[in-house]
Design an enzyme around this catalytic site. Structure first.
Site, PDB file in Angstrom:
ATOM      1  N   HIS A   1      41.278  44.812  35.706  1.00 59.75           N
ATOM      2  CA  HIS A   1      42.042  43.701  34.912  1.00 59.75           C
ATOM      3  C   HIS A   1      42.953  44.043  33.725  1.00 59.75           C
ATOM      4  CE1 HIS A   1      40.675  40.977  38.223  1.00 59.75           C
ATOM      5  NE2 HIS A   1      42.119  40.791  38.149  1.00 59.75           N
TER       6      HIS A   1
ATOM      7  N   CYS B   1      51.317  39.531  46.253  1.00 54.28           N
ATOM      8  CA  CYS B   1      51.195  39.362  44.650  1.00 54.28           C
ATOM      9  C   CYS B   1      50.157  40.468  44.113  1.00 54.28           C
ATOM     10  CB  CYS B   1      50.781  37.855  44.247  1.00 54.28           C
ATOM     11  SG  CYS B   1      49.164  37.510  44.939  1.00 54.28           S
TER      12      CYS B   1
HETATM   13  C1  PEP Z   1      44.785  40.513  43.990  1.00 50.72           C
HETATM   14  O1  PEP Z   1      43.480  40.643  44.069  1.00 50.72           O
HETATM   15  O2  PEP Z   1      45.746  41.357  44.553  1.00 50.72           O
HETATM   16  C2  PEP Z   1      45.366  39.629  42.927  1.00 50.72           C
HETATM   17  C3  PEP Z   1      46.649  39.346  42.657  1.00 50.72           C
HETATM   18  O3  PEP Z   1      44.437  38.710  42.142  1.00 50.72           O
HETATM   19  P1  PEP Z   1      43.671  39.607  40.832  1.00 50.72           P
HETATM   20  O4  PEP Z   1      44.372  40.833  40.619  1.00 50.72           O
HETATM   21  O5  PEP Z   1      43.876  38.456  39.427  1.00 50.72           O
HETATM   22  O6  PEP Z   1      42.446  39.420  41.417  1.00 50.72           O
END
Ligand code: PEP
Ligand code: MG
Length: 757
Positions: free
Chosen positions: A367, A683
């Protein structure tokens, strides 16, 4: 044999008086050589200091006074130059027998045989040499050498406070840390940046080396050890949330050092010799560094970094200088240096000054990297030995496009970098020019290209990129940047502002996805004990459903903020359809309440789910009728499909997004919801990379939500792609997977002149 500790202590007390005296620097040095020479019972004691790149004899007891300021050696020349050049100690029974010995007749040193010299270190560089000589040919005892090293430490304070060290020069001695150096790593966020190196955890500058009250210093160190052990234990206990991204192995090593009684004892001995707590820690560290320099083993070098980390942590605890570089503020364009960071830690930095990040660890979907990507900050990760090469304040050129960085560049390297930077800006400008162009493929297929966001500050990018909307608004970012749980009113305000700045464009709000590597210090679940696998643990919707108050407040905030508009709500980490139902029920209840209050309601509410847990893909027939959209989160999906922790740097490059298993999986999801009125988007970070996006188009994906910086490059890519052609090729590869899907795709793109970098 001489009692080194006692004599070091006597010398230190005398040196303290000399330092405090008002005499001129030269007079002080003259007294110092007498004090040290006398204290160590030495026939000769000399101090050489670095001046204009040469080591100059500044003061001596025992050698000819005519040689003072006359005898000069370059770095690497003679015994003195060797000590400074290698930042090492020499202890010789017969000086002339050493291959580097260089005879200087003006000193009158012929009659002396034994020689011991230690570097005077300032900011990890040798800025001078302290040496003793005897007529008697004998090696000095270890305790004597240690006493010399302790004294050299205090001398470094004296000469720097007397202005005898040229700071510029002090920076430039060790070969590995003086000239330009190139470092290679893994491009986590592409882009170019330049700035000065800023260490996330700054080094402590030692103000005083000589203790006024030894017992008080000892207590300070003991207390700091206790605190540090507490911190490390706490970190280990919190590892399920991946706090700073530290991994088990590192934590284990930290723990080993924190509880190392030998280390504590050595520091204690150094305090006994009269040093302050800070100086004692540094003194022991210097000693270890010198020893480690002689061992050429990458594994040990890694451990040395861990020990440096711990010593720095201990030093920061002792001196009370606990803040990170963020708390001090960035004063100029900076490239942040760290082993690893948490997303919240990165967000603490001033966006205007933070130009880039270089990490020793890091992975594409951690993240912190997603946050950096959203901030438009290039990140180079997995740079081994980073903190051994870069120093605080060094000039850095970060070229994440080439997966490398240059430290202390020469003018020629800088020129080449600037040329690349200019070209990259031109490219950016060309992408920005596509802002108002609808994303269409070569054969005219309209692809929806949205962007991911998480903070108010991200919103201007919507207009700047011309994205079709916000396909993923990570609401947890507001929680991550707050010191306490954001009150409902604050949430409402943010969501309202976001909707307002989005205008007619849709925004998909994802309810909080906390846990995994998105730790909130104020939201713990200690009562449940520690988690072995936080990414698969108590996170996202699981937290929200258990802490119903949290989801209730968010539901109300979203419903109120979207009064009179369309609200798109998405739930993260839905593993089974009932979880979706339970979350939606919280919204329904809030909606009912708001209706009762005659508040303005959203015109329309569209519900959706993230598809990131593979199990959900098997239940789409049940889920599809309940939802308007599905968003495939490839970051988590990949970690679960491959059973590979997304934050584990060791796995960062192991599995490829362009792999038949992921692409087959996504193709199947699309097929399973076909004709059911469910919009399917991708996404995850995968969609923002050109080659990966090409593969996604090939399996039938027509909606992407990507990092803002990728919107332009992806739009441009689309103009070159014929969907029929890539679909056909992809069908062939998926039916009959090649050894390397990536290689096939790269070749396919190259044949058509499609640049996928
Ligand atoms: C994912 O897991 O691909 C996503 C878009 O959510 P995050 O990266 O915030 O876990
Ligand atoms: Mg996810």
């Amino acid at each position: 044999m001489l009692d080194a500790i006692a004599s070091a202590r006597t010398i230190l007390t005398r040196l303290h008086e000399v330092m405090a005296s008002r005499s001129a620097a030269q007079a002080k040095l003259n007294t110092v050589v007498d004090v040290i020479g006398g204290g160590l019972d030495s026939e000769v004691c000399s101090i050489y200091l670095l001046r204009e790149g040469m080591l100059e004899l500044f003061a001596t007891k025992g050698l000819s006074q005519d040689a003072v300021h006359v005898t000069r050696m370059s770095i690497g020349e003679g015994l003195v130059g060797t000590i400074a050049g290698n930042v090492e100690t020499l202890n010789l029974a017969e000086a002339t027998a050493h291959p580097d010995f260089s005879y200087r007749p003006e000193t009158g040193e012929d009659k002396y045989h034994s020689f011991a010299g230690v570097p005077i270190v300032h900011r990890e560089r040798a800025v001078g040499v302290l040496c003793v000589q005897h007529a008697d040919p004998r090696r000095y005892a270890d305790v004597e050498i240690e006493a010399l090293q302790t004294v050299a430490m205090v001398l470094s304070e004296l000469i720097s406070s007397a202005g005898l060290v040229d700071e510029e020069e002090a920076w430039g001695l060790t070969a590995a840390q003086s000239g330009p150096a190139q470092m290679h790593g893994l491009a986590l966020v592409k882009g170019l940046a330049s700035g000065v190196a800023v260490f996330h955890q700054p080094r402590v500058t030692i103000e005083h080396t000589v203790a006024e009250d030894t017992e008080a210093e000892r207590q300070r160190v003991y207390l700091a050890f206790d605190r540090m052990r507490e911190q490390i234990d706490k970190m280990a206990a919190q590892a399920e949330f991946g706090g700073g991204g530290e991994h088990d192995e590192v934590l284990e090593t930290y723990k080993m050092f924190a509880y190392d009684e030998g280390w504590k004892r050595r520091i204690n001995d150094a305090i006994d010799s009269g040093l302050t707590a800070e100086a004692a820690i540094e003194r022991v560290q210097q000693h270890t560094r010198m020893r480690m320099r002689q061992i050429d083993d990458p594994l040990l070098a890694d451990r040395m970094h861990d020990l440096e980390d711990m010593a720095n942590r201990l030093m920061r605890t002792v001196s009370g200088q606990l803040g990170t570089a963020a708390s001090k503020g960035l004063r100029q364009d900076a490239i942040l240096i760290a082993r690893n960071l948490g997303p919240a830690e990165l967000l603490e930095y001033d966006k205007r000054r933070l130009k880039g990040v270089i990490l020793e660890e890091g992975s594409l979907t951690a993240h912190v990297v997603i946050v950096a990507r959203a901030m438009g900050v290039p990140v180079l990760g997995r740079v081994q030995g980073l903190r051994g090469v870069v120093r605080e304040g060094d000039e850095l050129l970060l070229d994440a496009d080439m997966a490398m960085a240059t430290v202390r560049p020469t003018p020629a390297l800088e020129e080449a970098f600037n040329a690349r930077f200019a070209r990259s800006r031109e490219k950016q400008a060309a992408w920005a020019a596509l802002r108002d162009v609808e994303p269409r493929t070569k054969d005219g297929v309209r692809v929806t290209v949205m962007m991911n966001a998480g903070l108010r500050d991200d919103m201007p990018m919507l207009g700047m990129t011309g994205a079709d909307g916000i396909g993923l608004f990570r609401t947890e970012f507001q929680f991550l940047v707050s010191a306490t749980l954001p009150a409902r009113e604050r949430q409402t305000r943010l969501y309202r502002d976001v909707l307002e700045s989005a205008g007619d464009k849709p925004v998909v709000f994802r309810t909080v996805d906390i846990g995994g590597d998105k730790a909130l210090p104020y939201l713990r679940h200690d009562e449940d004990g520690d988690e072995e696998n936080p990414a698969m643990g108590w996170r996202a919707l699981r937290v929200a459903l258990e802490r119903e108050g949290l989801l209730k407040a968010q539901a109300r905030a979203l419903l109120e903020a979207a009064g009179g508009r369309t609200l798109n709500v998405m739930f993260p980490m839905v593993s089974e359809p009932w979880e979706f139902d339970a979350a939606k029920a919280v919204f329904d209840a809030q909606l009912k309440w708001l209706k009762g209050q005659r508040k303005m309601l959203p015109q329309e509410i569209r519900y959706g789910a993230m598809l990131e847990v593979p199990a959900l893909a098997e239940m789409l027939d049940v889920l599809a009728p309940k939802i308007s959209f599905l968003s495939i989160g490839t970051n988590d999906l990949t970690q679960f499909l491959f059973a590979a922790d997304r934050a584990n740097p060791k796995l960062a490059e192991r599995y490829d997004w362009v792999s038949p298993s992921i692409l087959r999986f996504i193709a199947r999801v699309l097929k399973n919801v076909e004709g059911k009125g469910v919009d399917v988007a991708v996404c995850g970070e995968m969609g923002g990379r050109r080659l990966e996006a090409l593969a996604l188009i090939g399996v039938g994906v027509r909606r992407l939500s990507i990092t803002p910086a990728s919107v332009g490059p992806i739009k441009e890519l689309l103009t070159k792609v014929d969907t029929r052609e890539i679909t056909e090729a992809m069908q062939g590869w998926l039916a009959n997977p090649p050894a390397s899907m990536r290689a096939e795709l790269v070749a396919w793109a190259a044949q058509r002149g499609i640049d996928c970098d």
